[in-house]
Scaffold this active site. Structure first.
Site, PDB file in Angstrom:
ATOM      1  N   TYR A  76       0.850  -1.211   0.000  1.00 58.71           N
ATOM      2  CA  TYR A  76       0.000   0.000   0.000  1.00 58.71           C
ATOM      3  C   TYR A  76       0.878   1.250   0.000  1.00 58.71           C
ATOM      4  O   TYR A  76       0.500   2.291  -0.530  1.00 58.71           O
ATOM      5  CB  TYR A  76      -0.966  -0.021   1.183  1.00 58.71           C
ATOM      6  CG  TYR A  76      -2.192   0.830   0.942  1.00 58.71           C
ATOM      7  CD1 TYR A  76      -3.025   0.605  -0.148  1.00 58.71           C
ATOM      8  CD2 TYR A  76      -2.510   1.883   1.797  1.00 58.71           C
ATOM      9  CE1 TYR A  76      -4.141   1.388  -0.382  1.00 58.71           C
ATOM     10  CE2 TYR A  76      -3.629   2.663   1.575  1.00 58.71           C
ATOM     11  CZ  TYR A  76      -4.437   2.418   0.480  1.00 58.71           C
ATOM     12  OH  TYR A  76      -5.536   3.204   0.256  1.00 58.71           O
ATOM     13  N   LYS A 125      -3.022   8.502   2.607  1.00 61.48           N
ATOM     14  CA  LYS A 125      -4.271   8.360   3.385  1.00 61.48           C
ATOM     15  C   LYS A 125      -4.089   8.900   4.801  1.00 61.48           C
ATOM     16  O   LYS A 125      -5.035   9.420   5.394  1.00 61.48           O
ATOM     17  CB  LYS A 125      -4.717   6.894   3.429  1.00 61.48           C
ATOM     18  CG  LYS A 125      -5.178   6.324   2.096  1.00 61.48           C
ATOM     19  CD  LYS A 125      -6.406   7.022   1.551  1.00 61.48           C
ATOM     20  CE  LYS A 125      -7.008   6.271   0.373  1.00 61.48           C
ATOM     21  NZ  LYS A 125      -8.008   7.064  -0.361  1.00 61.48           N
TER      22      LYS A 125
HETATM   23  O1  0WD Z   1     -10.456  -1.580  -1.562  1.00 60.29           O
HETATM   24  C1  0WD Z   1     -10.807  -0.502  -2.048  1.00 60.29           C
HETATM   25  N1  0WD Z   1     -11.229  -0.414  -3.297  1.00 60.29           N
HETATM   26  C2  0WD Z   1     -10.769   0.714  -1.184  1.00 60.29           C
HETATM   27  C3  0WD Z   1     -10.822   1.979  -1.754  1.00 60.29           C
HETATM   28  C4  0WD Z   1     -10.619   0.513   0.278  1.00 60.29           C
HETATM   29  C5  0WD Z   1     -10.592   1.749   1.021  1.00 60.29           C
HETATM   30  C6  0WD Z   1     -10.631   2.970   0.418  1.00 60.29           C
HETATM   31  N2  0WD Z   1     -10.732   3.070  -0.959  1.00 60.29           N
HETATM   32  C7  0WD Z   1     -10.763   4.410  -1.547  1.00 60.29           C
HETATM   33  C8  0WD Z   1      -9.759   4.684  -2.628  1.00 60.29           C
HETATM   34  O2  0WD Z   1      -8.463   4.904  -2.129  1.00 60.29           O
HETATM   35  C9  0WD Z   1     -10.371   5.952  -3.215  1.00 60.29           C
HETATM   36  O3  0WD Z   1     -10.058   7.065  -2.412  1.00 60.29           O
HETATM   37  O4  0WD Z   1     -12.003   4.650  -2.150  1.00 60.29           O
HETATM   38  C10 0WD Z   1     -11.865   5.675  -3.127  1.00 60.29           C
HETATM   39  C11 0WD Z   1     -12.514   5.200  -4.415  1.00 60.29           C
HETATM   40  O5  0WD Z   1     -11.762   4.143  -4.962  1.00 60.29           O
HETATM   41  P1  0WD Z   1     -12.389   2.898  -5.763  1.00 60.29           P
HETATM   42  O6  0WD Z   1     -13.841   3.061  -5.908  1.00 60.29           O
HETATM   43  O7  0WD Z   1     -11.824   1.686  -5.142  1.00 60.29           O
HETATM   44  O8  0WD Z   1     -11.658   2.997  -7.172  1.00 60.29           O
HETATM   45  P2  0WD Z   1     -12.049   3.621  -8.596  1.00 60.29           P
HETATM   46  O9  0WD Z   1     -13.320   3.095  -9.102  1.00 60.29           O
HETATM   47  O10 0WD Z   1     -10.822   3.389  -9.458  1.00 60.29           O
HETATM   48  O11 0WD Z   1     -12.202   5.166  -8.281  1.00 60.29           O
HETATM   49  C12 0WD Z   1     -11.133   6.019  -8.050  1.00 60.29           C
HETATM   50  C13 0WD Z   1     -11.251   7.129  -9.070  1.00 60.29           C
HETATM   51  C14 0WD Z   1     -10.528   7.014 -10.389  1.00 60.29           C
HETATM   52  O12 0WD Z   1     -10.714   5.942 -11.066  1.00 60.29           O
HETATM   53  P3  0WD Z   1      -9.523   5.389 -12.095  1.00 60.29           P
HETATM   54  O13 0WD Z   1      -9.877   3.933 -12.063  1.00 60.29           O
HETATM   55  O14 0WD Z   1      -9.781   6.038 -13.376  1.00 60.29           O
HETATM   56  O15 0WD Z   1      -8.178   5.663 -11.499  1.00 60.29           O
HETATM   57  O16 0WD Z   1     -10.611   8.314  -8.680  1.00 60.29           O
HETATM   58  C15 0WD Z   1     -10.777   9.180  -9.793  1.00 60.29           C
HETATM   59  C16 0WD Z   1     -10.987   8.327 -10.992  1.00 60.29           C
HETATM   60  O17 0WD Z   1     -12.315   8.416 -11.404  1.00 60.29           O
HETATM   61  N3  0WD Z   1      -9.629  10.000 -10.065  1.00 60.29           N
HETATM   62  C17 0WD Z   1      -9.750  11.311 -10.326  1.00 60.29           C
HETATM   63  N4  0WD Z   1     -10.834  12.123 -10.366  1.00 60.29           N
HETATM   64  C18 0WD Z   1     -10.627  13.388 -10.690  1.00 60.29           C
HETATM   65  N5  0WD Z   1      -9.408  13.904 -10.948  1.00 60.29           N
HETATM   66  C19 0WD Z   1      -8.457  11.753 -10.585  1.00 60.29           C
HETATM   67  C20 0WD Z   1      -8.311  13.107 -10.923  1.00 60.29           C
HETATM   68  N6  0WD Z   1      -7.120  13.649 -11.201  1.00 60.29           N
HETATM   69  N7  0WD Z   1      -7.594  10.697 -10.477  1.00 60.29           N
HETATM   70  C21 0WD Z   1      -8.326   9.629 -10.146  1.00 60.29           C
END
Ligand code: 0WD
Length: 256
Positions: free
Chosen positions: A156, A163
């Protein structure tokens, strides 16, 4: 049953696809009667997100790359211009270079460190500054964190440090915005298979381990995270600010 978010206007940032935690939250917000504004990162995701926004019955879909000050200013301008009041904001955004989520932490590059912090941590401050002026009746800002903020978890790495900064930012923002009756909290979710999670080396091993040893003996479900987001966005959460709420089947209490 009455809708918990009836008459509330909400904005959810970070919806990339159907597996995004932001999707589950947006869906739950609509189920509870909220008006929904969605933002997405940029052109690359536009078509996919447009389809999801229509399916969710979102009132608006805006492009907002959080690394671009002009995008945040534009978001603020649009919300102010339309006289839209916002009651709840979900920041569900994170990014780190893939190599920084697999090689030893000590090898983290300056560039990779700054990028992860800009997108995953600073953006909460930028988004809060952009949206707070239209939260004229107070409300709730929330972000998504992970246990890696406070414990070392394999691979991580820089994201754990980002975080930790995010959780500290939640406390400072809560203190700043509290007098405006704006609450700021983080939901620390257990591991969930999403596009971002797939970027972490050996993620499925983490998932298996958590499932074996978590008190509830099951992984965290995005809908459980979404229901906690509903609670925080609703008036039921009105006394809670500056907190990190774990929605992780209890994993964080375990010592082995
Ligand atoms: O196990 C997990 N999936 C966990 C996620 C456990 C605990 C926390 N999280 C957190 C992540 O760290 C994040 O903060 O939850 C949040 C959402 O993550 P997610 O739903 O797991 O992942 P995802 O569907 O990929 O959403 C994150 C999104 C990006 O998606 P991509 O796949 O394209 O990297 O963050 C957005 C983007 O849509 N993102 C941005 N949005 C605006 N401007 C940017 C940016 N520059 N960069 C990434």
């Amino acid at each position: 049953m009455s809708e918990l978010l009836k008459d509330k206007s909400t904005i959810v940032l970070g919806l990339a696809n159907r597996w995004s935690i932001a999707y589950a939250i947006a869906k739950a917000f609509r189920r509870e009667g909220a008006k929904l504004i969605l933002t997405y990162q940029g052109e690359r995701q536009q078509d996919a997100v447009e389809e999801l926004a229509a399916e969710l019955g979102a009132a608006r879909l805006l492009s907002c790359d959080v690394t671009q000050e002009t995008d945040l200013a534009h978001l603020s301008e649009i919300l102010r211009g339309e006289g839209d009041r916002i009651d709840a904001v979900v920041h569900s955004i994170a990014f780190a270079n893939k190599e920084d989520l697999s090689r030893p932490f000590v090898e983290t590059s300056r560039e990779g460190f700054l990028l992860a912090h800009e997108i995953s941590t600073y953006s909460l401050i930028g988004v809060s500054r952009a949206v707070a002026p239209v939260m004229t009746e107070g409300g709730s800002i929330m972000t998504l964190s992970y246990l890696g903020a406070v414990r070392v978890l394999p691979n991580y790495n820089v994201m754990g440090v980002a975080k930790a900064g995010l959780e500290a930012s939640v406390r400072y923002l809560a203190s700043d915005l509290g007098p405006k009756n704006i609450r700021v909290n983080a939901i620390s979710a257990g591991p969930i298979k999403t596009a971002s999670a797939r970027g972490i080396k050996d993620f499925s091993k983490i998932l298996d381990r958590v499932t074996e040893s978590t008190p509830l003996r099951r992984p965290c479900d995005p809908e459980e995270v979404a229901d906690t987001a509903v609670f925080l966005a609703s008036d039921l959460g009105r006394g809670i600010t500056g907190n990190v709420i774990y929605v992780d089947s209890g994993y964080q209490i375990m010592g082995f």
